[in-house]
Enzyme design. Structure first.
Site, short mmCIF file in Angstrom:
data_model
loop_
_atom_site.label_atom_id
_atom_site.label_comp_id
_atom_site.label_asym_id
_atom_site.label_seq_id
_atom_site.Cartn_x
_atom_site.Cartn_y
_atom_site.Cartn_z
N SER A 164 0.82 -1.20 0.00
CA SER A 164 0.00 0.00 0.00
C SER A 164 0.86 1.25 0.00
O SER A 164 0.34 2.34 -0.17
CB SER A 164 -0.93 0.00 1.21
N HIS A 185 -3.26 -3.21 -5.73
CA HIS A 185 -3.56 -2.82 -4.35
C HIS A 185 -5.06 -2.98 -4.07
O HIS A 185 -5.88 -2.22 -4.59
CB HIS A 185 -3.10 -1.37 -4.10
N GLU A 197 -6.42 -0.80 -7.10
CA GLU A 197 -5.52 0.14 -7.78
C GLU A 197 -4.52 -0.70 -8.56
O GLU A 197 -3.84 -1.55 -7.98
CB GLU A 197 -4.79 1.02 -6.76
N1 CAA Z 1 -15.10 -10.31 4.94
C1 CAA Z 1 -16.09 -10.56 4.05
N2 CAA Z 1 -17.27 -9.92 4.04
C2 CAA Z 1 -17.49 -9.00 5.00
C3 CAA Z 1 -16.54 -8.70 5.97
C4 CAA Z 1 -15.29 -9.41 5.92
N3 CAA Z 1 -14.31 -9.16 6.78
N4 CAA Z 1 -17.02 -7.75 6.78
C5 CAA Z 1 -18.26 -7.47 6.35
N5 CAA Z 1 -18.54 -8.23 5.25
C6 CAA Z 1 -19.76 -8.17 4.45
C7 CAA Z 1 -20.98 -8.61 5.22
O1 CAA Z 1 -21.18 -10.00 5.10
C8 CAA Z 1 -22.09 -7.83 4.52
O2 CAA Z 1 -22.44 -8.46 3.30
P1 CAA Z 1 -23.94 -8.30 2.67
O3 CAA Z 1 -24.16 -6.86 2.44
O4 CAA Z 1 -23.90 -9.11 1.44
O5 CAA Z 1 -24.83 -8.85 3.74
C9 CAA Z 1 -21.41 -6.52 4.12
O6 CAA Z 1 -20.00 -6.78 4.12
C10 CAA Z 1 -21.75 -5.43 5.10
O7 CAA Z 1 -21.36 -5.87 6.39
P2 CAA Z 1 -22.10 -5.48 7.75
O8 CAA Z 1 -23.55 -5.22 7.45
O9 CAA Z 1 -21.76 -6.48 8.80
O10 CAA Z 1 -21.37 -4.17 8.26
P3 CAA Z 1 -21.20 -2.78 7.56
O11 CAA Z 1 -22.42 -2.35 6.83
O12 CAA Z 1 -20.62 -1.89 8.60
O13 CAA Z 1 -20.05 -3.01 6.45
C11 CAA Z 1 -17.77 -2.74 5.92
C12 CAA Z 1 -18.78 -3.44 6.81
C13 CAA Z 1 -17.96 -3.18 4.47
C14 CAA Z 1 -16.39 -3.15 6.39
C15 CAA Z 1 -18.02 -1.20 6.01
O14 CAA Z 1 -18.05 -0.81 7.35
C16 CAA Z 1 -17.00 -0.37 5.29
O15 CAA Z 1 -17.09 -0.17 4.08
N6 CAA Z 1 -15.98 0.14 6.02
C17 CAA Z 1 -14.90 0.91 5.43
C18 CAA Z 1 -13.88 -0.04 4.90
C19 CAA Z 1 -12.70 0.68 4.30
O16 CAA Z 1 -12.60 1.89 4.27
N7 CAA Z 1 -11.76 -0.13 3.78
C20 CAA Z 1 -10.55 0.38 3.21
C21 CAA Z 1 -9.47 0.38 4.24
S1 CAA Z 1 -7.98 0.99 3.61
C22 CAA Z 1 -7.22 -0.38 2.98
O17 CAA Z 1 -7.67 -1.48 3.04
C23 CAA Z 1 -5.97 -0.20 2.24
C24 CAA Z 1 -4.79 0.32 2.89
O18 CAA Z 1 -3.80 0.37 2.22
C25 CAA Z 1 -4.74 0.80 4.26
#
Ligand code: CAA
Length: 338
Positions: A164, A185, A197
């Protein structure tokens, strides 16, 4: 008049002879005797059929899951059998959730699981067409891994790093194939987040790059094109935001809960920044911030003292049960008091 054809000039009327000459004097010996013949023979048929993933942690297991779900036989490698087992269990849990929701059938779950093979041997990756690395965010470890893979894999194999923040060019130069090296990424949780990415260096072959953009689409992701600039697009914007949230907390602008609520309810973010930091991992964010600060020398990328101290104390977020929140009850995280 002389007409150029594949770099060989031929007269009208005897072009056929020239082409036969070209085929026997140039192409045939190149295929048979060049030490790089595998590169020549596989380049044209190159389409990703089998994927290798190195690292079966949060990111690696997600990448392996998505590849297997797309239909690719996928080999995922970790350093110990226990970590392989833990990563595969996590994938099985995710697949079971998809069955519960009716997204896939029990039979499809079995097929996806059947396409996944866990291993601790790097040698098991040697017949993969693409290898995606998702190991610890440290340059020497990544260079060492790719140097070993370079010696094992045919010249046609494409290498990708899920880094990243490290410089793709610097990782790629540990191999003799920087032209077949890209950044891929992904974002956490990989099965859910739609973005990938696709990062090119000045040495990346444009055809390889396009193949990787197409691969991202095939995985069901939306690929965006980025140059090999530290942090690419997302972390260039996300990291200063996350670090500023910690600075706001340090300066007493708001409490942990209020900072998170503000960004959720005021800006429609799915999680507040401090929850997101716990989710990504405070150690990971700390590494990324340090790498970005080293590159750009700008305060906005400097790790705040509180982040450093939390990492030193072993409070790395969700994965260690403690970060900005205490996850003793994972359903009801409680904001920490500092
Ligand atoms: N693995 C697989 N599926 C997952 C999961 C996981 N760890 N966590 C949640 N899900 C799925 C759930 O099963 C659910 O699926 P459906 O919609 O099909 O039912 C969906 O995601 C939504 O989950 P929840 O309803 O339990 O919870 P939520 O609405 O809060 O969503 C989330 C969870 C998708 C993580 C959401 O909170 C979110 O988008 N958060 C922000 C995530 C983000 O910003 N990620 C980028 C981080 S930066 C990075 O990764 C890169 C870097 O270089 C640092």
């Amino acid at each position: 008049m002389l007409r150029p054809y594949l770099g060989v000039h031929c007269e009208p009327g005897n072009c056929g002879d020239s082409l036969v000459h070209f085929a026997f004097r140039v192409v045939f010996p190149a295929c048979c005797f060049s030490t790089d013949w595998r590169h020549f023979s596989t380049r044209n048929r190159m389409a990703i059929q089998k994927v290798g993933v190195v690292g079966c942690g949060l990111m690696g297991s997600g990448i392996a899951q998505v590849c297997a779900q797309t239909g690719f036989p996928t080999v995922v490698r970790e350093v110990s059998a226990e970590i392989v087992e833990k990563g595969l269990k996590n994938i099985e849990k995710n697949l079971a959730r998809l069955v519960e929701k009716g997204t896939i059938s029990e039979a499809q779950k079995g097929e996806i699981r059947g396409r996944l093979k866990g291993t601790t041997a790097v040698e098991d990756l040697k017949d993969c067409d693409l290898i995606v690395e998702a190991i610890i965010e440290q340059l020497p470890a990544k260079r060492e891994l790719f140097s070993a893979l370079d010696g094992l894999c045919p010249a046609a194999t494409i290498f990708a790093s899920n880094t990243s923040s490290l410089t793709i060019t610097e990782i790629a130069t540990a191999t003799k194939r920087p032209q077949r090296f890209v950044g891929l990424h992904f974002f956490s949780p990989v099965p859910v987040m739609k973005l990938v990415e696709v990062v090119r260096t000045i040495a990346t072959d444009p055809a390889v790059y396009e193949e990787m953009v197409a691969f991202g689409t095939k995985l069901g992701k939306t690929p965006v094109r980025a140059h090999d600039s530290t942090g690419f697009i997302v972390n260039r914007l996300l990291v200063p935001y996350l670090l500023d949230a910690i600075r706001a907390l340090e300066e007493g602008v708001g409490s942990i809960e209020d900072i998170d609520q503000s960004m959720k309810l005021g800006c429609g973010h799915p999680m507040g920044p401090l929850t997101l930091l716990d989710f990504v991992g405070l150690d990971t964010t700390y590494y990324i911030a340090n790498i970005m600060f080293d590159e750009f020398r700008e305060r906005r990328f400097a790790a705040p003292p509180l982040l450093k101290r939390m990492v030193l104390a072993g409070w790395k977020g969700r994965k260690t049960g403690r970060g900005f929140y205490d996850y003793s009850d994972p359903q009801k995280p409680k904001a920490m008091k500092f």
